[in-house]
Design a protein around this motif. Structure first.
Motif, short mmCIF file in Angstrom:
data_model
loop_
_atom_site.label_atom_id
_atom_site.label_comp_id
_atom_site.label_asym_id
_atom_site.label_seq_id
_atom_site.Cartn_x
_atom_site.Cartn_y
_atom_site.Cartn_z
N THR A 293 -8.90 -2.64 0.63
CA THR A 293 -7.97 -1.52 0.77
C THR A 293 -6.83 -1.74 -0.21
O THR A 293 -6.31 -2.85 -0.34
CB THR A 293 -7.46 -1.43 2.21
N ILE A 294 -6.43 -0.67 -0.90
CA ILE A 294 -5.42 -0.78 -1.95
C ILE A 294 -4.20 0.07 -1.59
O ILE A 294 -4.30 1.05 -0.85
CB ILE A 294 -5.97 -0.36 -3.32
N PHE A 295 -3.07 -0.31 -2.14
CA PHE A 295 -1.85 0.47 -1.94
C PHE A 295 -1.04 0.46 -3.23
O PHE A 295 -1.16 -0.43 -4.08
CB PHE A 295 -1.00 -0.08 -0.79
N ALA A 296 -0.18 1.48 -3.37
CA ALA A 296 0.69 1.56 -4.55
C ALA A 296 1.73 2.65 -4.33
O ALA A 296 1.54 3.57 -3.51
CB ALA A 296 -0.11 1.86 -5.82
N LEU A 297 2.81 2.54 -5.08
CA LEU A 297 3.80 3.61 -5.15
C LEU A 297 3.21 4.72 -6.02
O LEU A 297 2.84 4.49 -7.17
CB LEU A 297 5.10 3.08 -5.78
N SER A 298 3.10 5.92 -5.46
CA SER A 298 2.49 7.03 -6.19
C SER A 298 3.49 8.08 -6.63
O SER A 298 3.10 9.16 -7.08
CB SER A 298 1.41 7.69 -5.33
N SER A 299 4.76 7.79 -6.49
CA SER A 299 5.80 8.71 -6.95
C SER A 299 6.60 8.02 -8.04
O SER A 299 6.21 6.98 -8.56
CB SER A 299 6.69 9.13 -5.77
N GLY A 300 7.74 8.62 -8.39
CA GLY A 300 8.53 8.12 -9.51
C GLY A 300 9.20 6.78 -9.26
O GLY A 300 9.24 6.25 -8.15
N ARG A 301 9.76 6.26 -10.35
CA ARG A 301 10.40 4.95 -10.32
C ARG A 301 11.64 4.98 -9.42
O ARG A 301 12.43 5.93 -9.49
CB ARG A 301 10.78 4.54 -11.73
N PRO A 302 11.84 3.97 -8.58
CA PRO A 302 13.02 3.94 -7.72
C PRO A 302 14.28 3.59 -8.53
O PRO A 302 14.17 3.05 -9.63
CB PRO A 302 12.69 2.82 -6.71
N PRO A 303 15.46 3.92 -7.97
CA PRO A 303 15.67 4.60 -6.68
C PRO A 303 15.44 6.10 -6.80
O PRO A 303 15.63 6.70 -7.83
CB PRO A 303 17.14 4.30 -6.37
N SER A 304 15.01 6.71 -5.68
CA SER A 304 14.78 8.15 -5.62
C SER A 304 15.03 8.61 -4.19
O SER A 304 15.13 7.80 -3.27
CB SER A 304 13.35 8.47 -6.04
N ALA A 305 15.15 9.92 -4.01
CA ALA A 305 15.40 10.43 -2.66
C ALA A 305 14.23 10.10 -1.73
O ALA A 305 14.43 9.60 -0.62
CB ALA A 305 15.62 11.94 -2.72
N ILE A 306 13.03 10.39 -2.19
CA ILE A 306 11.82 10.13 -1.41
C ILE A 306 10.82 9.40 -2.30
O ILE A 306 10.68 9.70 -3.49
CB ILE A 306 11.18 11.44 -0.90
N ALA A 307 10.13 8.43 -1.73
CA ALA A 307 9.08 7.72 -2.43
C ALA A 307 7.79 7.83 -1.60
O ALA A 307 7.83 7.79 -0.36
CB ALA A 307 9.43 6.26 -2.64
N ILE A 308 6.66 7.97 -2.29
CA ILE A 308 5.37 8.10 -1.61
C ILE A 308 4.55 6.84 -1.88
O ILE A 308 4.26 6.51 -3.03
CB ILE A 308 4.60 9.34 -2.09
N VAL A 309 4.21 6.15 -0.81
CA VAL A 309 3.36 4.97 -0.90
C VAL A 309 1.99 5.36 -0.35
O VAL A 309 1.88 5.85 0.78
CB VAL A 309 3.94 3.79 -0.10
N ARG A 310 0.97 5.14 -1.15
CA ARG A 310 -0.38 5.57 -0.83
C ARG A 310 -1.24 4.36 -0.49
O ARG A 310 -1.16 3.34 -1.16
CB ARG A 310 -0.96 6.26 -2.06
#
Length: 442
Positions: free
Chosen positions: A7-24
């Protein structure tokens, strides 16, 4: 466990810091991870608020989503965590995910590769997705989206099915070779199908739209003698200070590049070192690079500040002579008007004639790229495989009189080439090359 089963995971949104981040998260453990961190399993495809917790403490107040496979982006079980995009929050999320057995951080492009391997995308659509992520202009975006939606892939699947049908007819003729006129009745419609198919593929290959180049953009080199205003023109085109401007000759010693969006066309403008004879070894290297880059450009703007100065460029690209510093001439306003097709009079510092030059560059780009709405091929890999398909189809028609077995073999090779185009047969050697260019999390 095999890496493909983890099972894999990663940040799938823009580089932090940001208002919301999506981890998939994707894989067999995605549901276990989601239930453990959120404390419950949400309704599939329904955004649900949850307080995420690891074994020791709360992580974040977040929104979670659950996509059971195979009805997910990757074809596997997928969980998404929409958390606040602070670095500390993401660090805590990644630490919590890494603590699960058989769960690891994803490699670049691994989510898309799993989607490809699970039949969610073919290889042309995966390439379109990569192009869409990296699109800088509206025309690049539209072309990439059309490819992602199956512009080439759908046609290639249809072509391959027709080749297989024609091959089946020919092989049936071989099987019924003792039945008199049966082989002729089968081979004639097969050849008709191949002829029509060949015309369709050759029409795609002959299309004038340079869709492959639209991905990379048009390259325009600004060249000329020292101190004629090349860097000033570069800044005027870019509308910002990208190059050092100095009254001293030889200020630009290396190649400076800037990417522009001209009416949706991607254009890379290059400011080169002044071309002259010099004893300075550093400037000599700059002149050598300037000559080489100008020779490789799609268009050269040869900048001069006086009449009668000739262009020594020997490349195959068209050359536009641009007379600069007309603000120092009498009647400069009149001189800025009535530009010829390849001769322009401008003042890079004051802005005279810049609008006309930009309009001409847009027109050149439009002619150069052609009508990309008709362009189907976007990568050299795709063009080469379609060319191989055409060669095999041509050969099958030429050898049919020598034996149906030979024609059937060439049709098999044609279908094989289209299978490689779609990524469905024997492409393991190129998958790593394609998917490692993706960003992590996609």
């Amino acid at each position: 466990m095999h890496p493909g089963q983890e099972t894999i995971f990663a940040l799938s949104s823009g580089r932090p810091p940001s208002a919301i981040a999506i981890v998939r998260v994707s894989g067999a453990q995605a549901g276990t991870v989601l239930a453990a961190l959120a404390g419950k399993m949400p309704t599939p495809r329904l955004a649900t608020r949850a307080l995420l917790r690891d074994a020791r403490q709360p992580i974040d107040d977040a929104v979670v989503l659950w996509f059971p496979g195979p009805a997910s982006a990757t074809g596997e079980d997928v969980a998404e965590f929409h958390v606040h995009g602070g670095r500390a929050v993401l660090a805590a999320m990644f630490a919590a995910l890494s603590a699960f057995e058989d769960v690891r951080a994803a490699e670049p492009g691994e989510f898309t590769r799993r989607a490809f391997e699970n039949g969610k995308l073919d290889l042309t659509e995966a390439e379109g997705l990569d192009d869409l992520i990296h699109a800088d202009t509206d025309r690049q975006r539209r072309q990439a989206l059309r490819q992602l939606k199956g512009l080439l892939g759908d046609r290639a699947r249809d072509w391959r099915a027709q080749i297989i049908e024609a091959s089946a007819l020919i092989e049936a003729g071989i099987d019924f070779a003792d039945e008199g006129d049966v082989p002729a009745q089968l081979i004639a419609p097969a050849m008709a199908k191949i002829t029509t198919l060949l015309g369709e593929i050759e029409e795609v290959l002959a299309a004038q739209g340079r869709s492959e180049r639209l991905r990379e953009g048009l390259v325009v080199a600004i060249a000329g003698p020292p101190n004629v205003g090349k860097s000033t023109l570069m800044n005027a085109l870019a509308r910002r200070e990208v190059a050092i401007v100095s009254p001293h000759a030889g200020t630009t010693r290396d190649i400076i590049e800037v990417q522009l969006d001209l009416d949706g066309y991607p254009v890379t403008v290059i400011d080169t070192a002044g071309i002259r004879e010099t004893d300075d070894p550093v400037e000599q290297e700059g002149v050598r690079r300037a000559r080489g880059r100008a020779a490789e450009a799609d268009l050269v703007l040869w900048l001069v500040d006086g009449p009668g100065e000739k262009n020594p460029n020997e490349g195959a690209a068209p050359v536009w002579t641009v007379r600069n510093k007309i603000d120092l001439d009498a009647g400069s306003v009149a001189l800025a008007r009535g530009q010829g097709a390849t001769n322009f009079r401008i003042s890079a510092s004051r802005g005279d004639g810049i609008g006309e030059l930009i309009a001409a560059l847009v027109a050149f780009a439009r002619d150069y790229f052609g009508s990309n709405q008709s362009g189907v091929i976007t990568r050299e890999r795709q063009r080469q495989l379609l060319q191989q398909t055409v060669v095999s189809l041509h050969r099958s028609m030429m050898v049919i009189g020598e034996g149906e077995e030979l024609a059937a073999e060439d049709l098999r090779l044609a279908a094989y080439s289209l299978g490689r185009l779609l990524g469905r047969v024997d492409v393991e050697d190129i998958l790593d090359v394609i998917f490692r260019e993706f960003c992590i999390g996609k």
